[in-house]
Design an enzyme around this catalytic site. Structure first.
Site, mmCIF file in Angstrom:
data_model
loop_
_atom_site.group_PDB
_atom_site.id
_atom_site.type_symbol
_atom_site.label_atom_id
_atom_site.label_comp_id
_atom_site.label_asym_id
_atom_site.label_seq_id
_atom_site.Cartn_x
_atom_site.Cartn_y
_atom_site.Cartn_z
ATOM 1 N N ARG A 162 0.840 -1.214 0.000
ATOM 2 C CA ARG A 162 0.000 0.000 0.000
ATOM 3 C C ARG A 162 0.874 1.263 0.000
ATOM 4 O O ARG A 162 0.583 2.248 0.671
ATOM 5 C CB ARG A 162 -0.958 0.043 1.197
ATOM 6 C CG ARG A 162 -1.831 -1.163 1.374
ATOM 7 C CD ARG A 162 -2.912 -1.294 0.296
ATOM 8 N NE ARG A 162 -3.856 -2.327 0.656
ATOM 9 C CZ ARG A 162 -3.729 -3.605 0.302
ATOM 10 N NH1 ARG A 162 -2.698 -4.003 -0.441
ATOM 11 N NH2 ARG A 162 -4.643 -4.494 0.672
ATOM 12 N N SER A 236 -10.801 0.375 3.799
ATOM 13 C CA SER A 236 -9.984 0.266 5.016
ATOM 14 C C SER A 236 -9.467 1.640 5.415
ATOM 15 O O SER A 236 -8.821 2.311 4.603
ATOM 16 C CB SER A 236 -8.795 -0.653 4.775
ATOM 17 O OG SER A 236 -9.244 -1.890 4.283
ATOM 18 N N GLU A 332 -4.633 4.792 6.043
ATOM 19 C CA GLU A 332 -4.520 4.513 4.609
ATOM 20 C C GLU A 332 -5.251 5.601 3.815
ATOM 21 O O GLU A 332 -4.817 5.992 2.733
ATOM 22 C CB GLU A 332 -5.140 3.136 4.319
ATOM 23 C CG GLU A 332 -5.025 2.722 2.873
ATOM 24 C CD GLU A 332 -5.503 1.301 2.616
ATOM 25 O OE1 GLU A 332 -5.005 0.364 3.270
ATOM 26 O OE2 GLU A 332 -6.373 1.133 1.748
HETATM 27 P P1 FAD Z 1 -9.077 9.064 -4.923
HETATM 28 O O1 FAD Z 1 -9.763 8.661 -3.676
HETATM 29 O O2 FAD Z 1 -9.755 10.073 -5.769
HETATM 30 O O3 FAD Z 1 -7.607 9.565 -4.578
HETATM 31 C C1 FAD Z 1 -6.775 8.828 -3.736
HETATM 32 C C2 FAD Z 1 -5.410 9.522 -3.690
HETATM 33 O O4 FAD Z 1 -4.764 9.429 -4.946
HETATM 34 C C3 FAD Z 1 -5.508 11.019 -3.377
HETATM 35 O O5 FAD Z 1 -4.397 11.382 -2.581
HETATM 36 C C4 FAD Z 1 -5.416 11.668 -4.740
HETATM 37 O O6 FAD Z 1 -4.875 12.973 -4.668
HETATM 38 C C5 FAD Z 1 -4.504 10.724 -5.480
HETATM 39 N N1 FAD Z 1 -4.799 10.636 -6.916
HETATM 40 C C6 FAD Z 1 -5.963 10.226 -7.469
HETATM 41 N N2 FAD Z 1 -5.862 10.232 -8.812
HETATM 42 C C7 FAD Z 1 -4.615 10.667 -9.104
HETATM 43 C C8 FAD Z 1 -3.909 10.928 -10.322
HETATM 44 N N3 FAD Z 1 -4.472 10.692 -11.519
HETATM 45 N N4 FAD Z 1 -2.646 11.384 -10.247
HETATM 46 C C9 FAD Z 1 -2.054 11.616 -9.040
HETATM 47 N N5 FAD Z 1 -2.663 11.401 -7.862
HETATM 48 C C10 FAD Z 1 -3.933 10.932 -7.898
HETATM 49 N N6 FAD Z 1 -7.985 -0.215 -1.903
HETATM 50 C C11 FAD Z 1 -7.185 -1.301 -2.057
HETATM 51 O O7 FAD Z 1 -5.957 -1.159 -2.199
HETATM 52 N N7 FAD Z 1 -7.700 -2.561 -2.056
HETATM 53 C C12 FAD Z 1 -9.018 -2.808 -1.916
HETATM 54 O O8 FAD Z 1 -9.439 -3.964 -1.933
HETATM 55 C C13 FAD Z 1 -9.889 -1.685 -1.727
HETATM 56 N N8 FAD Z 1 -11.203 -1.873 -1.494
HETATM 57 C C14 FAD Z 1 -12.015 -0.800 -1.274
HETATM 58 C C15 FAD Z 1 -13.380 -1.025 -1.021
HETATM 59 C C16 FAD Z 1 -14.229 0.046 -0.808
HETATM 60 C C17 FAD Z 1 -15.687 -0.215 -0.525
HETATM 61 C C18 FAD Z 1 -13.731 1.370 -0.857
HETATM 62 C C19 FAD Z 1 -14.645 2.535 -0.687
HETATM 63 C C20 FAD Z 1 -12.376 1.609 -1.095
HETATM 64 C C21 FAD Z 1 -11.496 0.523 -1.295
HETATM 65 N N9 FAD Z 1 -10.128 0.702 -1.532
HETATM 66 C C22 FAD Z 1 -9.309 -0.388 -1.731
HETATM 67 C C23 FAD Z 1 -9.547 2.068 -1.520
HETATM 68 C C24 FAD Z 1 -9.664 2.784 -2.903
HETATM 69 O O9 FAD Z 1 -10.680 2.236 -3.682
HETATM 70 C C25 FAD Z 1 -8.347 2.736 -3.679
HETATM 71 O O10 FAD Z 1 -7.315 3.328 -2.954
HETATM 72 C C26 FAD Z 1 -8.472 3.423 -5.045
HETATM 73 O O11 FAD Z 1 -7.305 3.192 -5.808
HETATM 74 C C27 FAD Z 1 -8.701 4.926 -4.951
HETATM 75 O O12 FAD Z 1 -8.984 5.384 -6.264
HETATM 76 P P2 FAD Z 1 -9.722 6.768 -6.504
HETATM 77 O O13 FAD Z 1 -9.702 7.023 -7.991
HETATM 78 O O14 FAD Z 1 -11.051 6.756 -5.874
HETATM 79 O O15 FAD Z 1 -8.732 7.761 -5.783
HETATM 80 P P1 NAP Z 2 -9.868 -10.916 5.070
HETATM 81 O O1 NAP Z 2 -9.854 -11.860 3.917
HETATM 82 O O2 NAP Z 2 -10.924 -11.071 6.113
HETATM 83 O O3 NAP Z 2 -8.440 -10.922 5.753
HETATM 84 C C1 NAP Z 2 -8.161 -10.052 6.852
HETATM 85 C C2 NAP Z 2 -6.763 -9.498 6.658
HETATM 86 O O4 NAP Z 2 -5.848 -10.574 6.742
HETATM 87 C C3 NAP Z 2 -6.620 -8.847 5.307
HETATM 88 O O5 NAP Z 2 -6.459 -7.492 5.512
HETATM 89 C C4 NAP Z 2 -5.441 -9.527 4.633
HETATM 90 O O6 NAP Z 2 -4.360 -8.649 4.380
HETATM 91 C C5 NAP Z 2 -4.945 -10.550 5.645
HETATM 92 N N1 NAP Z 2 -4.911 -11.896 5.012
HETATM 93 C C6 NAP Z 2 -5.933 -12.766 4.898
HETATM 94 N N2 NAP Z 2 -5.497 -13.902 4.301
HETATM 95 C C7 NAP Z 2 -4.192 -13.729 4.029
HETATM 96 C C8 NAP Z 2 -3.201 -14.538 3.410
HETATM 97 N N3 NAP Z 2 -3.467 -15.778 2.956
HETATM 98 N N4 NAP Z 2 -1.958 -14.029 3.300
HETATM 99 C C9 NAP Z 2 -1.668 -12.795 3.736
HETATM 100 N N5 NAP Z 2 -2.574 -11.985 4.325
HETATM 101 C C10 NAP Z 2 -3.806 -12.434 4.477
HETATM 102 O O7 NAP Z 2 -9.945 -9.396 4.506
HETATM 103 P P2 NAP Z 2 -11.187 -8.543 4.000
HETATM 104 O O8 NAP Z 2 -11.358 -7.384 4.893
HETATM 105 O O9 NAP Z 2 -12.359 -9.434 3.698
HETATM 106 O O10 NAP Z 2 -10.611 -7.991 2.604
HETATM 107 C C11 NAP Z 2 -10.333 -8.891 1.570
HETATM 108 C C12 NAP Z 2 -9.242 -8.321 0.670
HETATM 109 O O11 NAP Z 2 -9.693 -7.106 0.087
HETATM 110 C C13 NAP Z 2 -7.947 -8.012 1.429
HETATM 111 O O12 NAP Z 2 -6.857 -8.320 0.593
HETATM 112 C C14 NAP Z 2 -8.037 -6.528 1.670
HETATM 113 O O13 NAP Z 2 -6.776 -5.887 1.670
HETATM 114 C C15 NAP Z 2 -8.847 -6.053 0.456
HETATM 115 N N6 NAP Z 2 -9.639 -4.869 0.843
HETATM 116 C C16 NAP Z 2 -8.989 -3.684 0.939
HETATM 117 C C17 NAP Z 2 -9.680 -2.535 1.266
HETATM 118 C C18 NAP Z 2 -8.972 -1.208 1.299
HETATM 119 O O14 NAP Z 2 -9.628 -0.184 1.375
HETATM 120 N N7 NAP Z 2 -7.665 -1.176 1.256
HETATM 121 C C19 NAP Z 2 -11.047 -2.585 1.525
HETATM 122 C C20 NAP Z 2 -11.661 -3.818 1.454
HETATM 123 C C21 NAP Z 2 -10.958 -4.967 1.108
HETATM 124 P P3 NAP Z 2 -4.259 -7.716 3.082
HETATM 125 O O15 NAP Z 2 -5.161 -6.578 3.368
HETATM 126 O O16 NAP Z 2 -2.817 -7.346 3.073
HETATM 127 O O17 NAP Z 2 -4.654 -8.503 1.886
#
Ligand code: FAD
Ligand code: NAP
Length: 336
Positions: A162, A236, A332
């Site tokens: 991340r 998250s 995050e």
């Molecule tokens: P924004 O929210 O608009 O911006 C995020 C950041 O990036 C800001 O700092 C912004 O200034 C910058 N930015 C945006 N676009 C640009 C650009 N073109 N150039 C330079 N900077 C830029 N994230 C995960 O990693 N894994 C997941 O599984 C995941 N699941 C999610 C589930 C839900 C329900 C939600 C709401 C979010 C989740 N996220 C997850 C977080 C999010 O979706 C990601 O971080 C996504 O990449 C953000 O994209 P955005 O276009 O909405 O960015």
């Molecule tokens: P989950 O499967 O319930 O697992 C809980 C946490 O344990 C996760 O955050 C994941 O880390 C870690 N994990 C589980 N299994 C693993 C494995 N085999 N090896 C290493 N790490 C493991 O998680 P969840 O909340 O339902 O989300 C599912 C996936 O979607 C995750 O990968 C999570 O990162 C992603 N997600 C991200 C966001 C976001 O906003 N960033 C939001 C929703 C879901 P990791 O997070 O490192 O994978």
């Protein structure tokens, strides 16, 4: 290019929080991006994609630049791989879906992540054991100071868990305008997360294809994760903490039931959701700011919360986890 003043940003972010942007520009081309940057003068700049990783804590002075550069196309192809360039404003999930439909593998575990392609490198988005850098080849950005367009590769981007250079040294210094991924025609599916394995088993899928993994991830996410169109959230709120071996040993002795994921470098990843849940915050609500009832890592806006209230709640949660476990939770979500 569309320009407007005093724009309510609630519809442009998944938290659905009201805050007014002094100037809002929707940039549809690289020239629009450049024009908006030069018109801005010395005013502050905020770059916005799909708004799914942003918390607004008040009105936004200066320019909000909504990157909406579209387009996708194959730029190179051979028998094994294909390189596809996406405009930064393309919707991430649509990009993943299109790749799977073409039979190009690598991004299927990242289905249904909200937001745009341009923001994906920012925090090196990841889910179910895959991060976008697994397929990342290059990206183009506009340097905000010089207005030059630069093309950079993965080593420049310093991707981590991340993490990337765009969250650190280049934060608010560049506008990403396109991203190129190298996808595979000879598929290796990643099914080591328990949820994915179990879903595939429930689908009676013994030899999963990339389409099966995509379908499994979409089904899990629809079932488990809060939908921002129903309840405001940004996914998250905190990163999962990664601790050194000694810290993990101490925690494991005190809390043998703590789940843990050892990393290749000897550090150990801990699920932040477990720590927050054990501190009693899951489902907690203060007015319209709260912690999701089923996902302790997700802070929510039940309707008319303010960003400041959500941030204050997040701060107390992190302090509590630190006091209880001695583990620091890093945000995050990007706070504006
Ligand atoms: P924004 O929210 O608009 O911006 C995020 C950041 O990036 C800001 O700092 C912004 O200034 C910058 N930015 C945006 N676009 C640009 C650009 N073109 N150039 C330079 N900077 C830029 N994230 C995960 O990693 N894994 C997941 O599984 C995941 N699941 C999610 C589930 C839900 C329900 C939600 C709401 C979010 C989740 N996220 C997850 C977080 C999010 O979706 C990601 O971080 C996504 O990449 C953000 O994209 P955005 O276009 O909405 O960015
Ligand atoms: P989950 O499967 O319930 O697992 C809980 C946490 O344990 C996760 O955050 C994941 O880390 C870690 N994990 C589980 N299994 C693993 C494995 N085999 N090896 C290493 N790490 C493991 O998680 P969840 O909340 O339902 O989300 C599912 C996936 O979607 C995750 O990968 C999570 O990162 C992603 N997600 C991200 C966001 C976001 O906003 N960033 C939001 C929703 C879901 P990791 O997070 O490192 O994978």
């Amino acid at each position: 290019m569309h320009t407007a003043h005093n724009v309510d940003l609630a519809p442009f972010t998944t938290f659905g929080l009201h805050a007014v942007a002094e100037t809002f520009v929707c940039a549809e081309t690289v020239d629009d991006v450049r024009a908006a940057l030069s018109d801005r003068g010395t005013k502050p700049l905020h770059i916005l994609g799909g708004g799914s990783n942003v918390l607004l804590t008040g009105d936004v002075k200066g320019l909000v630049l909504h990157v909406s550069v579209k387009g996708r196309g194959v730029i190179r192809e051979d028998a094994e791989t294909v390189d596809v360039r996406f405009g930064a404003g393309e919707t991430w999930h649509d990009a993943v879906t299109w790749c799977v439909e073409q039979g190009w593998g690598g991004l299927e575990n990242l289905a249904l992540i909200p937001g745009t392609v341009g923001a994906a490198p920012m925090q090196n988005i990841g889910a179910y054991g895959v991060e976008q850098d697994a397929c990342f080849l290059a990206l183009d950005y506009v340097d905000i100071e010089t207005m030059d367009v630069q093309t950079v590769d993965a080593s420049f981007c310093a991707f981590g868990y991340r993490e990337s250079i765009f969250k650190r040294a280049l934060r608010d210094k560049v506008v990403i305008t396109s991203v190129t991924y190298r996808l595979s025609k000879q598929h290796v599916v990643q099914t080591h997360y328990a949820d994915v394995r179990n879903e595939l088993a429930a689908m009676h899928c013994m030899h999963p294809t990339i389409r099966d993994v995509y379908d499994a991830v979409v089904a899990i996410r629809r079932r488990k994760l809060p939908d921002p169109s129903v309840i405001g959230n940004a996914g998250s709120f905190f990163k999962n903490p990664v601790v050194d071996e000694a810290t993990f040993h101490r925690l494991h002795v005190e809390h043998p039931e703590l789940p843990s994921y050892p990393q290749p470098d000897g550090t150990v990843k801990l699920p932040a959701a477990w720590l927050i849940d054990r501190c009693g915050w899951k489902g907690h609500r203060e007015g319209d700011a709260g912690v999701h009832a089923h996902q302790a890592l997700v802070l929510v806006n039940h309707g008319s919360a303010t960003g400041a209230r959500i941030l204050e709640l997040a701060t107390r949660i992190a302090e509590d986890v630190h006091a209880t476990y001695g583990v620091t939770l890093e945000r995050e979500v990007n706070v504006w």
